[in-house]
Write a protein that holds these residues in place. Structure first.
Motif, PDB file in Angstrom:
ATOM      1  N   CYS A 178      24.460  63.935  61.176  1.00  0.00           N
ATOM      2  CA  CYS A 178      24.747  63.367  60.082  1.00  0.00           C
ATOM      3  C   CYS A 178      26.306  62.757  60.138  1.00  0.00           C
ATOM      4  O   CYS A 178      26.721  61.780  59.727  1.00  0.00           O
ATOM      5  N   LEU A 213      22.851  58.256  57.334  1.00  0.00           N
ATOM      6  CA  LEU A 213      21.504  59.385  57.149  1.00  0.00           C
ATOM      7  C   LEU A 213      21.950  60.469  56.376  1.00  0.00           C
ATOM      8  O   LEU A 213      21.074  61.002  55.521  1.00  0.00           O
ATOM      9  N   ALA A 214      23.342  60.753  56.251  1.00  0.00           N
ATOM     10  CA  ALA A 214      23.779  61.971  55.439  1.00  0.00           C
ATOM     11  C   ALA A 214      23.611  61.618  54.100  1.00  0.00           C
ATOM     12  O   ALA A 214      23.107  62.582  53.153  1.00  0.00           O
ATOM     13  N   ARG A 235      19.797  61.754  52.884  1.00  0.00           N
ATOM     14  CA  ARG A 235      19.004  62.533  53.358  1.00  0.00           C
ATOM     15  C   ARG A 235      17.602  63.087  52.495  1.00  0.00           C
ATOM     16  O   ARG A 235      16.666  63.320  53.116  1.00  0.00           O
ATOM     17  N   LEU A 252      15.869  64.039  56.025  1.00  0.00           N
ATOM     18  CA  LEU A 252      16.096  65.444  56.367  1.00  0.00           C
ATOM     19  C   LEU A 252      14.854  65.947  57.266  1.00  0.00           C
ATOM     20  O   LEU A 252      14.956  66.686  58.062  1.00  0.00           O
TER      21      LEU A 252
END
Length: 229
Positions: A124, A130-131, A134, A99
């Motif tokens: 995302c 990646l979400a 994060r 993040l």
């Protein structure tokens, strides 16, 4: 910018490291909405070319983006105009979270919190992994995930021209297919792409036009389908 004029125009570009001329008289044009690939062996000058366009290396010759002379602009001003580079080594902040890395991608834009959140949500959605990760440190990600994070961080600046330096480097074949599929989707969404690759076939299959660099010069150029054959 005139509708028919190139988005990126490079004319007789020269880049040197001391006495060594790494790029010699390279000319290249990229139209809005195109994927243009630059292929060639190691040491051909591909990475140097991208560094000059981004303003990371001094150069001589013509460099215009959407009709504006890039040589008068520093790196941050080029990012603000819509140019962004994903470097070969990805250059993530390993000790920071996924993040945090993404938020740093929007730093030059100085977005308000609502706009920043909207942009994060968009990245995302594009990269669900990646979400999921994060809060994870960037240096704990797999190679494919790091490449996705590097691309996602670049997208946080909402580039109109995204330059990718060897996005397939060190990745498994299936991950390469996934990354190049993402590149093609970005083009469909209006992002133009300058793609530097050693994987010539993969690059030409994904691009509209191609340039072959050898020892700092353009050896061949043309439609990607013709070069692939």
């Amino acid at each position: 910018m005139n509708a028919s004029s190139p988005m990126l125009q490079i004319d007789a570009l020269h880049v040197s490291y001391g006495q060594v001329e790494a790029v010699r008289g390279v000319s290249l044009a990229l139209q809005p909405g195109q994927i243009v690939s630059v292929i060639g062996p190691n040491g051909a000058g591909k990475t140097t070319l991208l560094g000059a366009v981004m303003g990371l290396l001094p150069s001589q010759g013509g460099l215009r983006f959407e009709g504006e002379d890039l040589r008068t602009l520093d790196v941050e001003s080029r990012v603000e105009r819509g140019l962004c580079l994903v470097p070969e080594k990805r250059e993530l902040f390993g000790e920071l979270s996924v993040l945090d890395n993404l938020q740093l991608g929007a730093y030059a834009k100085r977005l308000k919190s609502a706009a920043l959140k909207s942009r994060l949500d968009g990245v995302c959605d594009r990269f669900p992994r990646l979400a999921e990760r994060r809060k994870q440190r960037a240096d704990t990600l797999s190679g494919g995930e790091r490449q996705m994070l590097a691309v996602g961080r670049a997208l946080m600046s909402a580039p109109r021209l995204l330059m990718l330096d060897e996005p397939s480097l060190g990745l498994a074949p299936l991950i390469v297919v996934e990354i190049l599929s993402i590149v093609r989707k970005l083009r469909e969404e209006g992002v133009s792409i300058l793609l530097v690759e050693q994987n010539a076939r993969a690059a030409l299959e994904s691009s509209d036009h191609g340039y072959v660099l050898e020892t700092g010069e353009v050896a061949l150029s043309g439609e990607s389908s013709a070069l692939a054959n």
